[in-house]
Design a protein around this motif. Sequence first.
Motif, mmCIF file in Angstrom:
data_model
loop_
_atom_site.group_PDB
_atom_site.id
_atom_site.type_symbol
_atom_site.label_atom_id
_atom_site.label_comp_id
_atom_site.label_asym_id
_atom_site.label_seq_id
_atom_site.Cartn_x
_atom_site.Cartn_y
_atom_site.Cartn_z
ATOM 1 N N ASP A 126 0.863 -1.178 0.000
ATOM 2 C CA ASP A 126 0.000 0.000 0.000
ATOM 3 C C ASP A 126 0.901 1.231 0.000
ATOM 4 O OD1 ASP A 126 -1.464 2.287 1.601
ATOM 5 O OD2 ASP A 126 -3.050 0.976 0.871
ATOM 6 N N PHE A 127 0.554 2.212 -0.830
ATOM 7 C CA PHE A 127 1.326 3.452 -0.945
ATOM 8 C C PHE A 127 0.332 4.597 -0.803
ATOM 9 C CE2 PHE A 127 4.230 6.005 -4.080
ATOM 10 C CZ PHE A 127 4.635 6.824 -3.040
ATOM 11 N N SER A 128 0.322 5.245 0.358
ATOM 12 C CA SER A 128 -0.732 6.212 0.656
ATOM 13 C C SER A 128 -0.182 7.509 1.235
ATOM 14 C CB SER A 128 -1.734 5.636 1.659
ATOM 15 O OG SER A 128 -2.476 4.581 1.083
ATOM 16 N N PRO A 129 -0.734 8.657 0.796
ATOM 17 C CA PRO A 129 -0.432 9.922 1.455
ATOM 18 C C PRO A 129 -0.956 9.900 2.894
ATOM 19 C CG PRO A 129 -1.420 10.296 -0.707
ATOM 20 C CD PRO A 129 -1.589 8.845 -0.395
ATOM 21 N N THR A 130 -0.242 10.532 3.793
ATOM 22 C CA THR A 130 -0.690 10.625 5.187
ATOM 23 C C THR A 130 -1.112 12.041 5.541
ATOM 24 O OG1 THR A 130 1.594 10.967 5.931
ATOM 25 C CG2 THR A 130 0.759 8.701 5.915
ATOM 26 N N THR A 131 -0.983 12.974 4.603
ATOM 27 C CA THR A 131 -1.435 14.359 4.791
ATOM 28 C C THR A 131 -2.285 14.780 3.602
ATOM 29 O OG1 THR A 131 0.669 15.104 3.844
ATOM 30 C CG2 THR A 131 0.505 15.075 6.237
ATOM 31 N N TYR A 132 -3.082 15.796 3.791
ATOM 32 C CA TYR A 132 -3.935 16.390 2.754
ATOM 33 C C TYR A 132 -5.110 15.509 2.338
ATOM 34 C CZ TYR A 132 -0.199 19.822 2.198
ATOM 35 O OH TYR A 132 0.749 20.791 2.430
ATOM 36 N N GLY A 133 -5.262 14.331 2.905
ATOM 37 C CA GLY A 133 -6.424 13.492 2.625
ATOM 38 C C GLY A 133 -6.497 12.960 1.215
ATOM 39 N N ASN A 213 3.233 14.024 2.858
ATOM 40 C CA ASN A 213 3.991 12.920 3.437
ATOM 41 C C ASN A 213 3.308 11.599 3.101
ATOM 42 O OD1 ASN A 213 5.892 14.650 4.675
ATOM 43 N ND2 ASN A 213 4.521 14.963 6.413
ATOM 44 N N TYR A 214 4.065 10.502 3.163
ATOM 45 C CA TYR A 214 3.564 9.226 2.665
ATOM 46 C C TYR A 214 3.906 8.070 3.588
ATOM 47 C CZ TYR A 214 3.166 11.908 -1.644
ATOM 48 O OH TYR A 214 2.841 12.861 -2.565
ATOM 49 N N ARG A 215 3.144 6.995 3.422
ATOM 50 C CA ARG A 215 3.425 5.730 4.107
ATOM 51 C C ARG A 215 3.408 4.608 3.075
ATOM 52 N NH1 ARG A 215 -0.463 5.655 7.605
ATOM 53 N NH2 ARG A 215 0.784 6.632 9.258
ATOM 54 N N VAL A 216 4.455 3.812 3.059
ATOM 55 C CA VAL A 216 4.509 2.599 2.248
ATOM 56 C C VAL A 216 4.414 1.417 3.192
ATOM 57 C CG1 VAL A 216 5.931 1.199 0.695
ATOM 58 C CG2 VAL A 216 5.890 3.691 0.436
#
Length: 220
Positions: A126-133, A213-216
């Motif tokens: 999973d590759f998801s932004p953690t800011t800005y929704g 910012n992101y989370r992998v």
Amino acid sequence: MNLIILISLTLFSTTIHAATFEVVNRCSYTVWAAAIPGGGKRLDSGQRWTLNVPSGTTSGRIWGRTNCIFDGNGFGKCETGDCNKTLQCQDFGSPPNTLAEYALNQFDDLDFLDISLVDGFNIPMDFSPTTYGCRGIRCAADINGQCPDELQVAGGCNNPCTVFKTNEYCCTDRSGSCGPTNFSKFLKDRCPDAYSYPLDDESSTFTAPGGTNYRVTFCP
């Protein structure tokens, strides 16, 4: 603190890195995370790794390596995703490896991101932004377990370009005909948001505002 100093420090800190990437291993097994830029780090189940990536970075990628053995100097090898037999990656990994790809602060100060299976698949991601929704991307299907016989390899599911080395699958001649194949459709059916072949841009490239910012996550 003096207001001018505070503003200067704030501006300085925001120019040091445009994005923070948190890499998380939720697999039941160890993953040797790899990043360009960033290097590499062993992540046992539940562990995390934080990367600060400079503004304007292009061709960035994060992936996971499996079944690795490294000596005390960081030299060894991995079954999938190996990067020149070193723990601290300076080069891209060898197929098969599920890739999180990104370019920061590009056109209109947007970040461009994708999950790519063009180099094959080894770990759900999973590759998801953690800011800005902003919307995230996920490829969590059992591709290894369902991999076509022609693409099966130890620890993963290879990409057809690596196996067959023809323009039909590699799209080396961008002026010629290169489109979906039975193999890319196999991948696209299971991970609709991921790149399934090199020219699969329209449905597989996503954007977020610069500074996101992101989370992998491995095995989301």
